[in-house]
Scaffold this motif. Sequence first.
Motif, short mmCIF file in Angstrom:
data_model
loop_
_atom_site.label_atom_id
_atom_site.label_comp_id
_atom_site.label_asym_id
_atom_site.label_seq_id
_atom_site.Cartn_x
_atom_site.Cartn_y
_atom_site.Cartn_z
N TYR A 196 0.83 -1.21 0.00
CA TYR A 196 0.00 0.00 0.00
C TYR A 196 0.86 1.26 0.00
O TYR A 196 0.43 2.31 0.43
N GLY A 197 2.07 1.10 -0.52
CA GLY A 197 2.96 2.23 -0.75
C GLY A 197 3.37 2.21 -2.20
O GLY A 197 2.54 2.07 -3.10
N ASN A 198 4.67 2.32 -2.43
CA ASN A 198 5.20 2.22 -3.78
C ASN A 198 5.29 0.73 -4.12
O ASN A 198 6.30 0.08 -3.87
N SER A 199 4.22 0.19 -4.67
CA SER A 199 4.15 -1.25 -4.90
C SER A 199 5.14 -1.71 -5.96
O SER A 199 5.62 -2.85 -5.91
N ALA A 200 5.47 -0.86 -6.91
CA ALA A 200 6.47 -1.23 -7.91
C ALA A 200 7.84 -1.41 -7.25
O ALA A 200 8.56 -2.36 -7.55
N GLN A 201 8.18 -0.51 -6.34
CA GLN A 201 9.45 -0.64 -5.63
C GLN A 201 9.42 -1.86 -4.71
O GLN A 201 10.42 -2.56 -4.55
N ALA A 202 8.26 -2.12 -4.11
CA ALA A 202 8.13 -3.30 -3.26
C ALA A 202 8.39 -4.57 -4.07
O ALA A 202 9.08 -5.49 -3.59
N ALA A 203 7.87 -4.64 -5.28
CA ALA A 203 8.10 -5.80 -6.13
C ALA A 203 9.58 -5.94 -6.47
O ALA A 203 10.15 -7.04 -6.44
N ARG A 204 10.23 -4.81 -6.79
CA ARG A 204 11.66 -4.85 -7.10
C ARG A 204 12.47 -5.31 -5.90
O ARG A 204 13.39 -6.13 -6.03
N ASN A 205 12.13 -4.78 -4.72
CA ASN A 205 12.88 -5.15 -3.52
C ASN A 205 12.73 -6.64 -3.21
O ASN A 205 13.70 -7.31 -2.85
N ALA A 206 11.49 -7.15 -3.31
CA ALA A 206 11.27 -8.57 -3.04
C ALA A 206 12.02 -9.44 -4.04
O ALA A 206 12.58 -10.49 -3.68
N HIS A 207 12.06 -8.99 -5.28
CA HIS A 207 12.81 -9.73 -6.30
C HIS A 207 14.30 -9.73 -5.98
O HIS A 207 14.98 -10.75 -6.15
N ASN A 208 14.80 -8.61 -5.50
CA ASN A 208 16.22 -8.54 -5.13
C ASN A 208 16.51 -9.42 -3.92
O ASN A 208 17.57 -10.07 -3.85
N GLY A 258 0.57 4.65 -11.93
CA GLY A 258 1.96 4.55 -12.41
C GLY A 258 2.64 3.28 -11.91
O GLY A 258 3.33 2.59 -12.67
N TYR A 259 2.45 2.96 -10.61
CA TYR A 259 3.06 1.74 -10.07
C TYR A 259 2.51 0.50 -10.77
O TYR A 259 3.26 -0.44 -11.10
N MET A 260 1.22 0.48 -11.02
CA MET A 260 0.62 -0.68 -11.67
C MET A 260 1.14 -0.85 -13.09
O MET A 260 1.46 -1.97 -13.53
N ASN A 261 1.26 0.25 -13.80
CA ASN A 261 1.81 0.18 -15.16
C ASN A 261 3.26 -0.31 -15.16
O ASN A 261 3.67 -1.05 -16.06
N GLU A 262 4.03 0.11 -14.17
CA GLU A 262 5.41 -0.39 -14.04
C GLU A 262 5.42 -1.90 -13.84
O GLU A 262 6.18 -2.63 -14.49
N MET A 263 4.59 -2.37 -12.91
CA MET A 263 4.61 -3.80 -12.57
C MET A 263 4.13 -4.67 -13.72
O MET A 263 4.60 -5.82 -13.87
N LEU A 264 3.24 -4.15 -14.54
CA LEU A 264 2.79 -4.93 -15.69
C LEU A 264 3.93 -5.25 -16.65
O LEU A 264 3.85 -6.22 -17.41
N LYS A 265 5.00 -4.47 -16.60
CA LYS A 265 6.14 -4.67 -17.49
C LYS A 265 7.25 -5.51 -16.85
O LYS A 265 8.21 -5.86 -17.54
N MET A 266 7.14 -5.83 -15.57
CA MET A 266 8.19 -6.58 -14.89
C MET A 266 8.06 -8.06 -15.24
O MET A 266 7.00 -8.66 -15.03
N PRO A 267 9.11 -8.68 -15.76
CA PRO A 267 9.00 -10.07 -16.22
C PRO A 267 8.74 -11.07 -15.10
O PRO A 267 8.19 -12.14 -15.35
N TYR A 268 9.13 -10.74 -13.88
CA TYR A 268 8.96 -11.66 -12.76
C TYR A 268 7.64 -11.44 -12.01
O TYR A 268 7.30 -12.21 -11.12
#
Length: 573
Positions: A462-474, A505-515
């Motif tokens: 419920y914050g920057n979900s795109a960054q959350a996805a990147r962090n979890a992937h890292n 914006g976060y949702m559009n970012e995540m739609l492009k993340m391959p993982y």
Amino acid sequence: MLKPLLIVLIALYTLASEAQQSIGLNGQWQFFASNTITEDKILSDSSLVWHSMIVPGNWDAQEKYSSYVGKGYYKRCFEWSHKWKDKQLRIRFRAVYQRSKVWLNGHYIGEHIGGYTPFEFNITEYINTDKPNTLLVMADNSYKRGAWWAWGGISRDVSIVPNNVIRLVYQHIEAIPNFSSETIDFKLKYKLENNSKQNESVQVLSKIEDKQVASFKLKLKPGQIKQHEVSFSTDLSAYDLWDVDHPILHLLSSDLNQGKEVVDSRQDKFGIRKIEARGEQLFLNNKAIKMNGLNRVHDHPENGNTEPDHLVISDMEDIKSLGCDFSRLMHAPLAENILNWCDSVGFLLIEEIPVWGDDDPNAFADNPLTKQWLKEMIERDFNHPCVVGWSVANELRDSVPDWPQKTLTPDQTAYLTSMLNYVDELDTTRLKTYVSLTAYNKTANFKNEPIADVDLICLNSYGNSAQAARNAHNNFSGKPIFMTEVGRTQIGPYPEAKLGDDLIGYMNEMLKMPYVVGISYWCYNDYRSNFKGTPASGYREWGIVDEYRRPKAAYQQLKAVYENKTENTDQDE
């Protein structure tokens, strides 16, 4: 024509799963609410004034009891039927929230803890054959988890099911395509019960459509419950597969024979499909998938959480029309008509038991109660192809540290590990997971997050979900990520409420993340709540539709996101 057809499908699906003709006890019951009067007095005092209540239903959907919390007593009478002669009789409840007790003709029958899964009791020895029978049910909704409303009462169907002394309790169907060998691997798991006082010999014959696929004989001791498995393979071309575009269902019919007499039978629909995680992708039937969804809370001002067919169909059709095919809809086992609908149209689900938050008292290793909930859910829903994963918890975390430093407590980690291991005992054909609110923090690692034990990483943000996805992937690379809940804040009431530019914006970012294999916005509908931060209306305003399903401005925004047609725009435009 779609809605009437699906209503018929749901009705037929439910009827086909019953081994015997059940006698429904839905309808008008008597109701009495009290947290002070003893159970003995409830059972014996004829001077108590009872009111009318419809079953299935929730007492807090009625104005008189709208805020009542505690014990509600339901009572009704029924007559013995000559059709029941020499039968074993069971009273079956599809769901009662949350702790329940049952009496028949003054005799205590048993209790059940858990508000969303079915249970039953054998009532044969307590039945009156020469006078009316009085059934009394206590439902207690004092226990509460999460931000959704703890709707009280008998919320799903009640019936009496007659069986012969030997019965086929269930048949579970594994039907997994093997694409390398071009075969379908079947495993049929049967559970049988002998209620007689003598040894019994039986034979089970099973067919898929018109083709016999299994035949075996068993000897059952008095009172014995026995399981049996049959495995076989067929050519991959022998049957159509189930997927989101072609949700083909097959029918397994089994007869339980004693000599030349059929003493029980079952019919269960199933689909042939394979769900698996490979690396950072999900595959359905050997094809990589990336799908999005919406969460949906089992809530309506008039219906509570009883889930009538017309509401389920209308909501789920709407969700699918928005480009959704995959979701963990809710934090509790779903109503069976939702599963039937998803089976029939090709909608993927993760189901979850209600273990939630930083203070859940059930989050400790090898908890027998949460194991019971998980087992009841998996046993009930095993044959539904739409269910592709099991989740054992949502948003567990330590209550003490600030958000950037939050991790799971040792007890929570031990709980998750034990429950994920228990999933393996119950079902190895689906994904196993839990929903994390901490796996993307800098402090997260394999010691305080049992990510090694999951197939699919599920995250809420419920914050920057795109960054959350990147962090979890890292933190935990090598596994697919499903964003089971994304949001920013409650968006407001009908009709003008919008999604913020940052969230879009976060949702559009995540739609492009391959993982990232999918994102699910929280949520479809506004829902009743007394959780902190709920507006004065009494409804949490996260929904793209309000509690009566009127679309807000956010409805079209989300549709555009899932159609990949969005650009960031001024929220106040």
